[in-house]
Design an enzyme around this catalytic site. Structure first.
Site, PDB file in Angstrom:
ATOM      1  N   ASN A  71       0.908  -1.401  -0.028  1.00 13.75           N
ATOM      2  CA  ASN A  71      -0.099   0.149  -0.030  1.00 13.75           C
ATOM      3  C   ASN A  71       0.936   1.174   0.289  1.00 13.75           C
ATOM      4  O   ASN A  71       1.511   1.679   1.000  1.00 13.75           O
ATOM      5  CB  ASN A  71      -0.808  -0.007   1.213  1.00 13.75           C
ATOM      6  CG  ASN A  71      -1.611   1.377   1.423  1.00 13.75           C
ATOM      7  OD1 ASN A  71      -1.933   1.927   0.541  1.00 13.75           O
ATOM      8  ND2 ASN A  71      -2.257   1.433   2.673  1.00 13.75           N
TER       9      ASN A  71
ATOM     10  N   GLY B 160       2.593   2.604  10.443  1.00 16.67           N
ATOM     11  CA  GLY B 160       3.485   3.725  10.255  1.00 16.67           C
ATOM     12  C   GLY B 160       4.187   4.239  11.404  1.00 16.67           C
ATOM     13  O   GLY B 160       4.943   5.298  11.808  1.00 16.67           O
TER      14      GLY B 160
HETATM   15  P1  PGA Z   1       2.829   0.454   7.418  1.00 16.43           P
HETATM   16  O1  PGA Z   1       1.313   0.658   6.641  1.00 16.43           O
HETATM   17  O2  PGA Z   1       3.281  -0.745   6.951  1.00 16.43           O
HETATM   18  O3  PGA Z   1       3.674   1.677   7.039  1.00 16.43           O
HETATM   19  O4  PGA Z   1       2.737   0.417   8.789  1.00 16.43           O
HETATM   20  C1  PGA Z   1       0.438  -0.399   6.526  1.00 16.43           C
HETATM   21  C2  PGA Z   1      -0.747   0.278   6.090  1.00 16.43           C
HETATM   22  O5  PGA Z   1      -1.280   1.343   6.420  1.00 16.43           O
HETATM   23  O6  PGA Z   1      -1.708  -0.219   5.164  1.00 16.43           O
END
Ligand code: PGA
Length: 257
Positions: free
Chosen positions: A9, A175
């Site tokens: 994503n 995140g």
């Molecule tokens: P992240 O995001 O791997 O950067 O934590 C995952 C997501 O929000 O789909």
């Protein structure tokens, strides 16, 4: 057996130029054989034509969108329809990501409509559920996820449910660098499968893939996807660079051996 799915994503990162470069680099870094898993990247809408070119050269990397309209076509300024996404070779559409819920006010009912529209046009929804930190701290996380799940898959037939991918993304892990432990992930994934069993019957629930999302990266992916009810990952930050995305594909392919 459920096939693992590794879906990137990209959020609002990587325009058309970066996307072209990503696929160019991926052509050399990607493991030669990823036949035992499914792989996808979900760039911003504007980058999908470049992703389509990339997918023509690397057909085992499917592409998906990060959102889809619940409407067929017409006067819906700023929206993108399922038919348009199919025209760009999309196989997947992420729906109800926590960022869309938080910043754009998306509700379970709207997400459910998007899921049904996606399915109608042969797109696989990757539909997201997950609790915020407060809800986990006050031990409401199971209730919250159950409500979201029953809302976003309301009125689905068994066939529609089977074609849907669920992503469990604890918002406190997105995140932040803080990942759910493998035990926390398994506990919730098992719970989600039980709810799906109540909604659609155990046989159908066994077929539905449940991805984990929230700071998944090459360093922790193996122990997460080792969990019996974790069927892959929806990966943000660690999917942006072809090297780290390739590493995730390699881990998933090896784990599927
Ligand atoms: P992240 O995001 O791997 O950067 O934590 C995952 C997501 O929000 O789909």
């Amino acid at each position: 057996m459920r096939k693992l799915l590794i879906a990137g994503n990209w959020k609002m990162n990587q325009g058309p130029e970066d996307t072209a470069q990503f696929f160019e680099a991926l052509a050399t870094s990607k493991p030669a054989d990823i036949s035992r898993i499914d792989a996808a990247v979900c760039p911003p809408f504007i980058s999908l034509p470049e992703a389509k070119n990339g997918n023509a050269k690397l057909p085992d990397i499917a592409i998906g969108a990060q959102n889809v309209s619940s409407e067929e076509n017409g006067a819906f300024t700023g929206e993108v329809s399922a038919t348009m996404l199919k025209e760009l070779n999309c196989d997947y559409a992420i729906t109800g990501h926590s960022e869309r819920r938080e910043y754009f006010g998306e509700t379970d009912a709207q997400i459910c409509k998007k899921n049904l529209k996606a399915l109608e046009h042969g797109l696989t929804p990757i539909t997201c559920v997950g609790e915020v930190l407060d809800q986990r701290k006050s031990e409401r996380h199971f209730k919250v996820v159950e409500e979201q799940l029953t809302g976003v898959m309301k009125g689905f037939s068994k066939e529609q449910a089977e074609k849907t991918v669920v992503a469990y993304e604890p918002v406190w892990a997105i995140g932040t660098g803080e990942t759910a432990t493998p035990d926390q992930a398994q506990e919730m994934h098992k719970f989600i499968r039980e709810i799906l069993g109540k909604m659609f019957g155990d046989q159908t629930a066994e077929k539905i893939r449940i991805l984990y999302g929230g700071s998944m990266k090459p360093g922790n992916a193996a122990e997460l996807i080792d969990q019996p009810d974790v069927d892959g990952g929806l990966i943000g930050g660690a999917s942006l660079k072809s090297d780290s995305y390739s590493e995730l594909l390699k881990i998933a392919q090896e784990k599927s051996g």
